[in-house]
Design a protein around this motif. Structure first.
Motif, PDB file in Angstrom:
ATOM      1  N   GLU A 162      -1.318  -8.127  -1.258  1.00 13.36           N
ATOM      2  CA  GLU A 162      -2.736  -7.772  -1.213  1.00 13.36           C
ATOM      3  C   GLU A 162      -3.576  -8.641  -2.140  1.00 13.36           C
ATOM      4  OE1 GLU A 162      -0.473  -4.372   0.346  1.00 13.36           O
ATOM      5  OE2 GLU A 162      -0.278  -5.605  -1.454  1.00 13.36           O
ATOM      6  N   GLU A 163      -2.965  -9.240  -3.150  1.00 14.48           N
ATOM      7  CA  GLU A 163      -3.698 -10.111  -4.081  1.00 14.48           C
ATOM      8  C   GLU A 163      -4.028 -11.468  -3.482  1.00 14.48           C
ATOM      9  OE1 GLU A 163      -3.026 -10.880  -8.292  1.00 14.48           O
ATOM     10  OE2 GLU A 163      -1.650  -9.190  -8.309  1.00 14.48           O
ATOM     11  N   ASP A 196      -8.006  -4.035   6.075  1.00 15.23           N
ATOM     12  CA  ASP A 196      -6.650  -4.360   5.655  1.00 15.23           C
ATOM     13  C   ASP A 196      -6.633  -5.770   5.082  1.00 15.23           C
ATOM     14  OD1 ASP A 196      -3.972  -4.806   5.316  1.00 15.23           O
ATOM     15  OD2 ASP A 196      -3.372  -4.201   7.326  1.00 15.23           O
ATOM     16  N   PRO A 197      -6.301  -5.937   3.782  1.00 18.94           N
ATOM     17  CA  PRO A 197      -6.344  -7.275   3.189  1.00 18.94           C
ATOM     18  C   PRO A 197      -5.178  -8.161   3.598  1.00 18.94           C
ATOM     19  CG  PRO A 197      -5.486  -5.726   1.594  1.00 18.94           C
ATOM     20  CD  PRO A 197      -5.848  -4.917   2.819  1.00 18.94           C
ATOM     21  N   LEU A 198      -4.126  -7.559   4.172  1.00 21.85           N
ATOM     22  CA  LEU A 198      -2.958  -8.346   4.570  1.00 21.85           C
ATOM     23  C   LEU A 198      -3.269  -9.137   5.832  1.00 21.85           C
ATOM     24  CD1 LEU A 198      -0.013  -5.855   4.001  1.00 21.85           C
ATOM     25  CD2 LEU A 198      -0.865  -7.618   2.477  1.00 21.85           C
ATOM     26  N   LEU A 199      -2.824 -10.371   5.841  1.00 19.08           N
ATOM     27  CA  LEU A 199      -3.041 -11.238   6.989  1.00 19.08           C
ATOM     28  C   LEU A 199      -1.689 -11.686   7.508  1.00 19.08           C
ATOM     29  CD1 LEU A 199      -5.639 -12.275   8.355  1.00 19.08           C
ATOM     30  CD2 LEU A 199      -5.303 -14.423   7.166  1.00 19.08           C
ATOM     31  N   SER A 247      -8.915  -2.635  -1.443  1.00 19.35           N
ATOM     32  CA  SER A 247      -9.466  -2.845  -0.111  1.00 19.35           C
ATOM     33  C   SER A 247      -9.799  -1.499   0.526  1.00 19.35           C
ATOM     34  CB  SER A 247      -8.462  -3.599   0.761  1.00 19.35           C
ATOM     35  OG  SER A 247      -7.332  -2.766   1.011  1.00 19.35           O
ATOM     36  N   LEU A 248     -10.539  -1.525   1.629  1.00 17.95           N
ATOM     37  CA  LEU A 248     -10.834  -0.286   2.346  1.00 17.95           C
ATOM     38  C   LEU A 248      -9.551   0.382   2.819  1.00 17.95           C
ATOM     39  CD1 LEU A 248     -14.018  -0.803   4.569  1.00 17.95           C
ATOM     40  CD2 LEU A 248     -13.619   0.936   2.834  1.00 17.95           C
TER      41      LEU A 248
END
Length: 691
Positions: A152-153, A168-171, A474-475
């Motif tokens: 997430e960072e 979602d911050p993960l890509l 993140s949301l």
């Protein structure tokens, strides 16, 4: 007859590797030659010629004074990422970070070179090539982490613009096709564009002002039927680039050899560029990616669609002033049907940003502003959750630098960076279930300084980074923190994690004395990160769902080394990447090994090329939440894998074809998570045709 003189030397790249087929022209006569297989060149030019021009695809054009040029000079060309048209139009540099100049560990990866070696998946390429940890989840999602930080960072940029700003911050790295990317930059540590991050990946989209076409086909045991296609139509002032690709992947459970987990990726992209012959360029870039996942054993399914549209205007003047203005629209739709869990997610984001830079004498002033308005509309089970997030970031920096001189020891530069990040979450209270509102106003700061040591055959750069930063949840993290099953854990509302960081680094760049001499480059970095209210992810057992909580205080310190060595024998070179970390609490750093090692041996033969890669990682820890509400600690065993890649390039007239074979985890040392083999033995055959 006109009088002539002999000009001879060699050409290398930024990694001190020989560059062949470099166009070398003496001006104004136009007398020219090309560098040989080992980068060497030798030709006679008229004594009245004044300039020597060095030009090579993928590198910046360099002009040297022909009158004072000394024979035996080793000329170093810097990589560029934007393709030049045949008229040698002045192009804008699309790199965001310099390898030697940046006060971070910076690695540039050329996608054309990597596709030559059979790579088509960004995640697999990073896992094999760099000291980057790749996590492959139970639903086929590939995420990366740098310096033992949480995924997430990590900050993802697309042409310098952040794209993981949604709920979602993960890509998922598998959503990106190498064919649609010109190059990629990997940065370790915080910097102006991502102060709170431990790492950044910048995807530089392919935007060629030439006419070209590429088609790539893959077959294999893991990627069992994928293709990539790209085409560009361009002229001096405009271009249209577009491509499409599809990848089909499979995973197996540890108790069977029959694949029961299937993931299908569909990718479409288009890039349009318009520029004048001076300083302006307008880019319109669009991405549409889809991931379909199905688990035959558990009947779990995931269907995710992601769209990004970016409009960017760049104005860059040679007097030291530059400006960019951009707007971004993003849409993310997903349906998850997992064991006893059903989620529908609909995220939308609209953002814009402005960046300005001005150089005055020996100082540089920069400021940037970024604003995003994100709307999350989720249905989690029987509950409807709607949240609007307003996020604004203002970053300013002031740098003092000293132009490089002939002194052996010299101060290079010093920079102060300040950033204010303000976030407001406004939930819709009229829906079935609403979360708490949030308001965070955080100040981030960083100080950097560097010193240069010049020696006859090498340069050394010593740099220091000190900072204090905050990462806002993140949301996705905020919503999951306040929904089932965390009510059973009786945890508090999620708050931003704070990180104080210190980094001391050394870069060494060798300059060969004579053409054909050995060369090397070294990057050393020692760092210490202290976290307060660190955010830890707890995985729901037998699902890819994560639930975050503030774990408390934790720290990590580490030492990293990147070494590239080219011996006098030009048919072989070596790369080594080493990472060693010390955790205050291993449970605070989920799925992170204490040690990582990558050794790469590349062999060039007349008939084929071979890459032999050794990957080693120590054990990892993960915390899962069982169905009965009890948390469980699981240890993943260490791995020590060997990868092999064999490839050959053929050129016929205007066509270029590449055939490659690769084997991953040849010694079969897999890791298993919840019974799923996440890094098993894999073979693939790749065919590439371009013109």
């Amino acid at each position: 007859m006109a009088k002539t003189k002999l000009i001879e030397g060699a050409v290398i790249n930024e990694n001190s590797l020989a560059l062949s087929n470099v166009n070398i022209v003496s001006l104004p006569s136009g007398t020219g030659t090309q560098s040989g297989q080992e980068g060497q060149f030798s030709f006679k030019v008229p004594i009245k010629d004044r300039d020597l021009s060095f030009d090579h695809v993928g590198h910046k054009n360099l002009t040297l004074d022909a009158i004072i040029f000394k024979n035996g000079t080793v000329v170093k060309l810097k990589e560029k990422v934007i393709e030049m048209d045949s008229l040698d139009v002045k192009a804008l540099n699309r790199n965001q970070f310099e390898i030697f100049e940046s006060k971070n560990t910076v690695i540039h990866l050329n996608m054309d070179e990597l596709s030559l070696r059979g790579f088509t998946d960004v995640g697999d390429m990073l896992f094999s090539e760099q000291s980057v940890l790749l996590n492959e989840s139970m639903d086929g999602q590939k995420t990366a982490s740098v310096r033992a930080s949480s995924p997430e960072e990590l900050v993802y940029l697309y042409d310098g613009i952040r794209i993981n700003t949604m709920g979602d911050p993960l890509l998922d790295l598998s959503l990106f096709s190498i064919t649609g990317i010109s190059s990629m930059e990997l940065v370790k540590g915080g910097h102006e564009k991502a102060l709170s991050s431990s790492g950044t990946i910048n995807f530089i989209p392919k935007l060629s002002y030439n006419n070209s076409a590429v088609f790539n086909q893959q077959f294999g045991t893991y990627n069992y039927g994928g293709y990539d296609g790209f085409g560009s139509l361009g002229f001096k002032y405009g271009t249209v680039n577009a491509g499409a690709s599809e990848g089909k992947f499979s995973q197996v459970y540890g108790d069977t050899s029959v694949p029961q987990i299937h993931t299908n990726h569909k990718r479409i992209f288009s890039n349009i560029g318009i520029r004048n012959n001076k300083n302006l360029e307008l880019r319109l870039m669009a991405l549409q990616n889809e991931r379909l996942f199905n688990n035959d054993r558990t009947s779990d399914t995931v269907d995710l669609k992601m769209q990004n549209v970016i409009l960017k205007l760049i104005d860059s003047h040679p007097n030291g002033r530059s400006m960019s203005l951009y707007g971004i629209h993003q849409q993310y739709n997903g349906q998850e049907r997992l064991t006893n869990i059903s989620n529908n997610k609909d995220d939308n984001n609209r953002g814009f940003g402005y960046e300005y830079e001005r150089i005055i004498d020996n100082s540089r002033f920069q400021f940037a502003t970024e604003t995003n308005l994100t709307m999350a509309d989720w249905i989690m089970g029987d509950n409807n959750i709607m949240v609007e997030r307003q996020s604004s970031i203002f970053t300013g920096s002031f740098e003092i630098y000293q132009p490089e001189n002939d002194k052996a020891y010299q101060f290079k530069d010093m920079k102060f960076i300040f950033s204010k990040h303000r976030v407001t979450d406004v939930p819709d209270t009229s829906v079935d279930h609403f979360i708490s509102d949030n308001y965070w106003d955080n100040n981030n700061s960083q100080f950097t300084a560097s010193f240069l040591n010049k020696q006859p055959n090498k340069k050394l750069l010593l740099y220091l980074n000190i900072g204090n930063v905050f990462r806002v949840p993140s949301l996705d993290e905020s919503i999951n923190n306040q929904t089932y099953p965390f009510s059973a854990l009786n945890i508090n509302k999620l708050i931003p994690e704070q990180k104080s960081m210190t980094e001391l680094g050394l870069k060494i760049e060798n300059i060969p004395k004579e053409p054909g001499d050995h060369s090397y480059s070294i990057m050393l970095s020692g760092f210490s990160y202290n976290y307060y209210d660190k955010i830890k992810q707890i995985y729901l057992s037998e699902t890819p769902i994560r639930y975050p909580l503030n774990y408390g205080q934790a720290s990590i310190s580490g030492l990293e080394m990147d070494l590239v060595y080219q011996p006098k024998l030009k048919w072989i070179n070596f790369k080594t990447y080493i990472s060693n970390y010390i955790f205050s609490d291993t449970l605070a750093f989920q799925l992170q090994p204490e040690k990582m090692l990558r050794n790469i041996i590349s062999i060039k033969h007349k008939w084929f090329n071979i890459d032999l890669i050794h990957r080693s990682e120590s054990s990892r820890q993960i915390t899962t939440l069982e169905k009965n509400g009890i948390t469980k600690q699981t240890t993943l065993e260490p791995i020590s894998n060997i990868d092999l890649s064999i490839y050959r390039e053929f050129k016929i007239a205007f066509f270029r074809s590449i055939f490659s074979f690769s084997g991953k985890n040849m010694n079969s040392s897999p890791q298993r998570l919840e019974g799923i083999s996440i890094f098993d033995r894999r073979f693939s055959l790749n065919m590439n045709i371009s013109l």
